[in-house]
Scaffold this motif. Structure first.
Motif, PDB file in Angstrom:
ATOM      1  N   THR A   1       0.830  -1.209   0.000  1.00  0.00           N
ATOM      2  CA  THR A   1       0.000   0.000   0.000  1.00  0.00           C
ATOM      3  C   THR A   1       0.863   1.257   0.000  1.00  0.00           C
ATOM      4  O   THR A   1       0.445   2.299  -0.502  1.00  0.00           O
ATOM      5  CB  THR A   1      -0.960   0.035   1.206  1.00  0.00           C
ATOM      6  OG1 THR A   1      -0.213   0.155   2.422  1.00  0.00           O
ATOM      7  CG2 THR A   1      -1.816  -1.218   1.254  1.00  0.00           C
ATOM      8  N   TYR A   2       2.077   1.163   0.568  1.00  0.00           N
ATOM      9  CA  TYR A   2       3.003   2.303   0.553  1.00  0.00           C
ATOM     10  C   TYR A   2       3.616   2.481  -0.830  1.00  0.00           C
ATOM     11  O   TYR A   2       4.033   3.583  -1.190  1.00  0.00           O
ATOM     12  CB  TYR A   2       4.108   2.113   1.599  1.00  0.00           C
ATOM     13  CG  TYR A   2       3.655   2.387   3.009  1.00  0.00           C
ATOM     14  CD1 TYR A   2       3.866   3.626   3.609  1.00  0.00           C
ATOM     15  CD2 TYR A   2       3.003   1.411   3.750  1.00  0.00           C
ATOM     16  CE1 TYR A   2       3.435   3.883   4.902  1.00  0.00           C
ATOM     17  CE2 TYR A   2       2.572   1.649   5.049  1.00  0.00           C
ATOM     18  CZ  TYR A   2       2.788   2.881   5.616  1.00  0.00           C
ATOM     19  OH  TYR A   2       2.356   3.141   6.903  1.00  0.00           O
TER      20      TYR A   2
ATOM     21  N   SER B   1      -3.062   9.287   0.756  1.00  0.00           N
ATOM     22  CA  SER B   1      -2.682   9.120   2.158  1.00  0.00           C
ATOM     23  C   SER B   1      -3.171  10.314   2.965  1.00  0.00           C
ATOM     24  O   SER B   1      -3.466  11.377   2.416  1.00  0.00           O
ATOM     25  CB  SER B   1      -1.163   8.974   2.307  1.00  0.00           C
ATOM     26  OG  SER B   1      -0.506  10.152   1.887  1.00  0.00           O
ATOM     27  N   LYS B   2      -3.282  10.092   4.265  1.00  0.00           N
ATOM     28  CA  LYS B   2      -3.637  11.164   5.181  1.00  0.00           C
ATOM     29  C   LYS B   2      -2.739  11.094   6.406  1.00  0.00           C
ATOM     30  O   LYS B   2      -2.226  10.027   6.751  1.00  0.00           O
ATOM     31  CB  LYS B   2      -5.106  11.054   5.615  1.00  0.00           C
ATOM     32  CG  LYS B   2      -6.119  11.472   4.558  1.00  0.00           C
ATOM     33  CD  LYS B   2      -7.524  11.480   5.110  1.00  0.00           C
ATOM     34  CE  LYS B   2      -8.541  11.946   4.080  1.00  0.00           C
ATOM     35  NZ  LYS B   2      -8.364  13.365   3.714  1.00  0.00           N
TER      36      LYS B   2
ATOM     37  N   ASN C   1      -0.479  -0.974   9.912  1.00  0.00           N
ATOM     38  CA  ASN C   1       0.481   0.045   9.485  1.00  0.00           C
ATOM     39  C   ASN C   1       1.501   0.324  10.581  1.00  0.00           C
ATOM     40  O   ASN C   1       2.696   0.453  10.305  1.00  0.00           O
ATOM     41  CB  ASN C   1      -0.252   1.332   9.105  1.00  0.00           C
ATOM     42  CG  ASN C   1      -0.763   1.325   7.694  1.00  0.00           C
ATOM     43  OD1 ASN C   1      -0.097   1.793   6.773  1.00  0.00           O
ATOM     44  ND2 ASN C   1      -1.953   0.771   7.502  1.00  0.00           N
TER      45      ASN C   1
ATOM     46  N   GLU D   1       2.239   9.807   7.823  1.00  0.00           N
ATOM     47  CA  GLU D   1       1.364   9.616   6.671  1.00  0.00           C
ATOM     48  C   GLU D   1       0.974   8.142   6.558  1.00  0.00           C
ATOM     49  O   GLU D   1       1.828   7.258   6.549  1.00  0.00           O
ATOM     50  CB  GLU D   1       2.074  10.060   5.395  1.00  0.00           C
ATOM     51  CG  GLU D   1       2.370  11.556   5.321  1.00  0.00           C
ATOM     52  CD  GLU D   1       1.189  12.352   4.793  1.00  0.00           C
ATOM     53  OE1 GLU D   1       0.234  11.719   4.282  1.00  0.00           O
ATOM     54  OE2 GLU D   1       1.225  13.591   4.880  1.00  0.00           O
ATOM     55  N   ILE D   2      -0.333   7.889   6.451  1.00  0.00           N
ATOM     56  CA  ILE D   2      -0.858   6.535   6.338  1.00  0.00           C
ATOM     57  C   ILE D   2      -1.558   6.384   4.988  1.00  0.00           C
ATOM     58  O   ILE D   2      -2.470   7.163   4.675  1.00  0.00           O
ATOM     59  CB  ILE D   2      -1.865   6.229   7.466  1.00  0.00           C
ATOM     60  CG1 ILE D   2      -1.232   6.438   8.834  1.00  0.00           C
ATOM     61  CG2 ILE D   2      -2.428   4.814   7.316  1.00  0.00           C
ATOM     62  CD1 ILE D   2      -0.133   5.467   9.182  1.00  0.00           C
ATOM     63  N   PRO D   3      -1.170   5.405   4.159  1.00  0.00           N
ATOM     64  CA  PRO D   3      -1.861   5.191   2.881  1.00  0.00           C
ATOM     65  C   PRO D   3      -3.287   4.700   3.123  1.00  0.00           C
ATOM     66  O   PRO D   3      -3.532   3.927   4.043  1.00  0.00           O
ATOM     67  CB  PRO D   3      -1.008   4.123   2.190  1.00  0.00           C
ATOM     68  CG  PRO D   3      -0.314   3.411   3.303  1.00  0.00           C
ATOM     69  CD  PRO D   3      -0.090   4.433   4.376  1.00  0.00           C
ATOM     70  N   LEU D   4      -4.209   5.137   2.258  1.00  0.00           N
ATOM     71  CA  LEU D   4      -5.623   4.838   2.483  1.00  0.00           C
ATOM     72  C   LEU D   4      -6.265   4.178   1.261  1.00  0.00           C
ATOM     73  O   LEU D   4      -6.914   4.856   0.441  1.00  0.00           O
ATOM     74  CB  LEU D   4      -6.388   6.108   2.824  1.00  0.00           C
ATOM     75  CG  LEU D   4      -6.328   6.626   4.260  1.00  0.00           C
ATOM     76  CD1 LEU D   4      -7.197   7.858   4.389  1.00  0.00           C
ATOM     77  CD2 LEU D   4      -6.756   5.563   5.241  1.00  0.00           C
TER      78      LEU D   4
END
Length: 201
Positions: free
Chosen positions: A5-6, A12-13, A127, A158-161
């Motif tokens: 996902t990265y 991302s948020k 994550n 930052e977390i991928p969504l």
């Protein structure tokens, strides 16, 4: 799975945008709280480092202190507990089985309530696990004898969504792998008493 996902083009948020609330636990030293031999448990980093919540080596609060601080520091189902002082980056998602007894969280743990319309709490934990394994949290640590990560720093992560359905698929697959691992561990434990090892080996 999370690593992909990265590497993908998912938006991302920042963590601050994904949380309804996020704050550290009760500062018992600052509040000059005396621990009791029994009473209401207070969870510390050492109680979540195995990847699940356990209640060994507990410290306790009096009924009076528990009632005084419970509104802010008692966690609920689907809250994420993340260690941020000393041993940093260990996390769990609280499930109903973890909430049999009322307990508060200590200063060395962040309580994160995520926004369910944006992110699955178990995906967010996955994550955190990935960032912990890759040394990301270690790279953010500050402090002298005791390392820590501040809320300001955590807010900027930052977390991928991916879509929620994709998040759930990843969570389901990770849980499937974990069941296989747990099953293998149990087989080993069951056979240990029956294995004779030649001491000359």
């Amino acid at each position: 799975l999370v690593e992909k996902t990265y590497q993908s083009n998912f938006p991302s948020k920042k963590l601050s945008e994904l949380a309804v609330t996020m704050h550290q636990g009760l500062n018992t030293a600052g509040e000059k709280i005396k621990f009791e031999l029994q009473g209401h448990p207070i969870i510390q980093t050492r109680n979540i480092t195995s990847g699940s919540l356990h209640f060994e080596n507990m410290k306790y609060l009096s009924d009076e202190d528990f009632l005084k601080y419970k509104d802010k520091y008692i966690p609920t189902k689907d809250d994420i507990l993340l260690s941020n002082i000393g041993t940093i980056g260990k996390s769990i998602v609280l499930e109903p089985k973890d909430l049999i007894d009322d307990f508060l969280i200590h200063w060395n743990i962040f309580k994160i309530t995520s926004k369910p319309e944006l992110i699955n709490p178990k995906f967010l934990k996955a994550n955190f696990d990935y960032l912990d394994r890759t040394g990301f949290f270690e790279s953010l640590q500050t402090g002298g004898t005791v390392s820590f990560i501040s809320k300001k720093v955590l807010n900027e992560i930052e977390i991928p969504l991916p879509p929620l359905e994709v998040q759930q698929e990843i969570v389901d697959e990770l849980e499937g792998y974990q069941k296989i691992i747990d099953g293998c561990k149990q087989v080993v434990e069951n056979y240990k008493p029956n294995i004779d090892i030649d001491p000359s080996w």
